[in-house]
Design an enzyme around this catalytic site. Sequence first.
Site, PDB file in Angstrom:
ATOM      1  N   LEU A  40       0.843  -1.187   0.000  1.00 47.22           N
ATOM      2  CA  LEU A  40       0.000   0.000   0.000  1.00 47.22           C
ATOM      3  C   LEU A  40       0.880   1.239   0.000  1.00 47.22           C
ATOM      4  O   LEU A  40       1.845   1.326   0.770  1.00 47.22           O
ATOM      5  CB  LEU A  40      -0.899   0.001   1.245  1.00 47.22           C
ATOM      6  CG  LEU A  40      -1.686   1.282   1.521  1.00 47.22           C
ATOM      7  CD1 LEU A  40      -2.660   1.576   0.391  1.00 47.22           C
ATOM      8  CD2 LEU A  40      -2.416   1.170   2.846  1.00 47.22           C
ATOM      9  N   GLU A  41       0.546   2.192  -0.863  1.00 45.56           N
ATOM     10  CA  GLU A  41       1.287   3.448  -0.950  1.00 45.56           C
ATOM     11  C   GLU A  41       0.298   4.609  -0.840  1.00 45.56           C
ATOM     12  O   GLU A  41      -0.348   4.980  -1.824  1.00 45.56           O
ATOM     13  CB  GLU A  41       2.048   3.534  -2.288  1.00 45.56           C
ATOM     14  CG  GLU A  41       3.103   2.462  -2.489  1.00 45.56           C
ATOM     15  CD  GLU A  41       4.438   2.821  -1.856  1.00 45.56           C
ATOM     16  OE1 GLU A  41       4.544   3.917  -1.262  1.00 45.56           O
ATOM     17  OE2 GLU A  41       5.378   2.008  -1.975  1.00 45.56           O
ATOM     18  N   THR A  42       0.151   5.176   0.365  1.00 41.97           N
ATOM     19  CA  THR A  42      -0.672   6.373   0.475  1.00 41.97           C
ATOM     20  C   THR A  42       0.125   7.572  -0.035  1.00 41.97           C
ATOM     21  O   THR A  42       1.353   7.570   0.017  1.00 41.97           O
ATOM     22  CB  THR A  42      -1.112   6.607   1.926  1.00 41.97           C
ATOM     23  OG1 THR A  42       0.037   6.765   2.758  1.00 41.97           O
ATOM     24  CG2 THR A  42      -1.963   5.450   2.429  1.00 41.97           C
TER      25      THR A  42
END
Length: 584
Positions: A295-297
């Site tokens: 996951l890459e916010t």
Amino acid sequence: MKPVSLPSNAYFLRLVSLSWGVINLLSGSLFAQSKVSMLTPYERDTNQTATYPQIISWYQQLDKQYEQAKLVEVGKTDIGKPLHLFLLAADKQFTARPDRVTLLINNGIHPGEPEGIDACMMLARDLLKASKLPKNVLLAIVPVYNVDGSLNRGVSRVNQNGPVSYGFRGNARNLNLNRDFIKAEAENTRSFQQMYQSLKPQVLVDNHTSDGADYQHVLTYFSTQKDKLHQAVSGYMTQTFQPELDKMLAAKGFPSAPYVNHMGDTPESGLMGYNDSPRYSTGYAALFNCFGFTLETHMWKAYPARVKASYVFDEAVLRLCERDAQTILANQQRADKAVQQQTSFPLSYKWDRSKVDSITFLGYEAVYKPSEVSGLKRLYYDRTKPFTKRIPYRNTFVADVEVDKPGAYIIPQAWPEVIMLLKRNGVKLQTLSRDTVITVSAYYIADYKSPQRPYEGHFIHSGVKLRTDQQSIQFYKGDYLVKTDQATNRFIVETLEPQGIDSFFAWNFFDSILDQKEYFSDYIFEDTAADLVKNNSALRKQLDEKRASDKAFAESADAQLDFIYRQTPYYEKTHNRYPVYRLK
């Protein structure tokens, strides 16, 4: 003695009243503290991320309060603190079982990207408080993986919008732990590998924060490269799990996109899929038929939005694991059996430019203006001009190097670091019971490339070329036999075959074989070499052909002597001989 005068009734009543006021104030304060203690440090101040002591204290509190939770130490880290694992199980049974999915969520591998740390603290509390733990999922949370970097607190990510302070990317040895999953130099990684093999998860989430372009999406992610997974796992991940995950994220207000790894100057040029080799967390997990998500916010969105996105993402993955538990388990079991029987294994992949898909992307118009620093043209994204459009997406990879597995590998006991890595990662080994000569297929390293500067403390070899020779070699009692009929075959083959992108050879575990130990003195060997060429017509022909085809060789007396020397019995057989042997 002067008599003691008692206070008047009015004065006494006033004292009592004041005392009760203090008591009420204290009890109110204690009640408030008790109430506040149910809030994470982030919830008390949404521009703060929890410190390492606060993180561990929080999970210790949950452990004490709920029987469905357990905080355990799973090993060491380079900084001397323990690596913790927080387990949540509805039935209070905290070990992996074949009848339920294990979901592993990893936080703080880069502690400067801390959203997952804060999100998982709240998610764990909320699941326990509301009694919403799935019965068919063991949820395993690494509170903070890079403990070392978490303790090195400050500011280091100039492109990131909050929190006020956070940890550092490198660990105590300045290693990037998300490049260490094969070489396992950090104690953190060794502890992780041991923990991973005890859990044997089916699904992995690794929480991160992006760098790079600006766009509207709060979250993007990449999944395990689909073309590297067994079709049972890959097909389900791409056709069922991800579409459902994307729907759930959009419904919660977080429309997603693939990780923004763009082909040109801006995302509008199109996105490329990510080839997560085994050095990365999801690439490592893929070796064991576990599919994963990084996951890459988005770094420049407000920190509360990023934390909420992480919470929503992790919870959505959990609910899909709950919904499809039996399918996920069956797919991994099917893949494990297939890998045991698989005969050919890809070692590296290349991007297939001919396969193009498209995705909906929420971006900002990219424009250029003069730089106030250099006066030259600079890029910026105009947030007053958002767009929604379809853009190209290329996410197909094909194997460019493949190898047929042998029946077994033989590894001399002289390489204990390699043996330990195999054992720690669930590979079954046998030891030879006596000294014996065995005919094997031996690799010789004919050529390779290495960079001029180190990467993660290593000069990684690539472009490896091999020649193979059948030899009878003396092995000894205690040397190791690694059979290739195991569910761990991908780990075995991809680390032991020297052409593998993240093989042990690539990571310099065997570099001592590249050193020649014995040489010749030119003035003495000249006469020996002359006799050899005179009496060996085949050697003379080889020498003449090489002179004719290689001008530099023809002009170098040393090179010609060395060429002849290598044809003699004096030249050591172990030079460039790869010390992992293939057995049919």
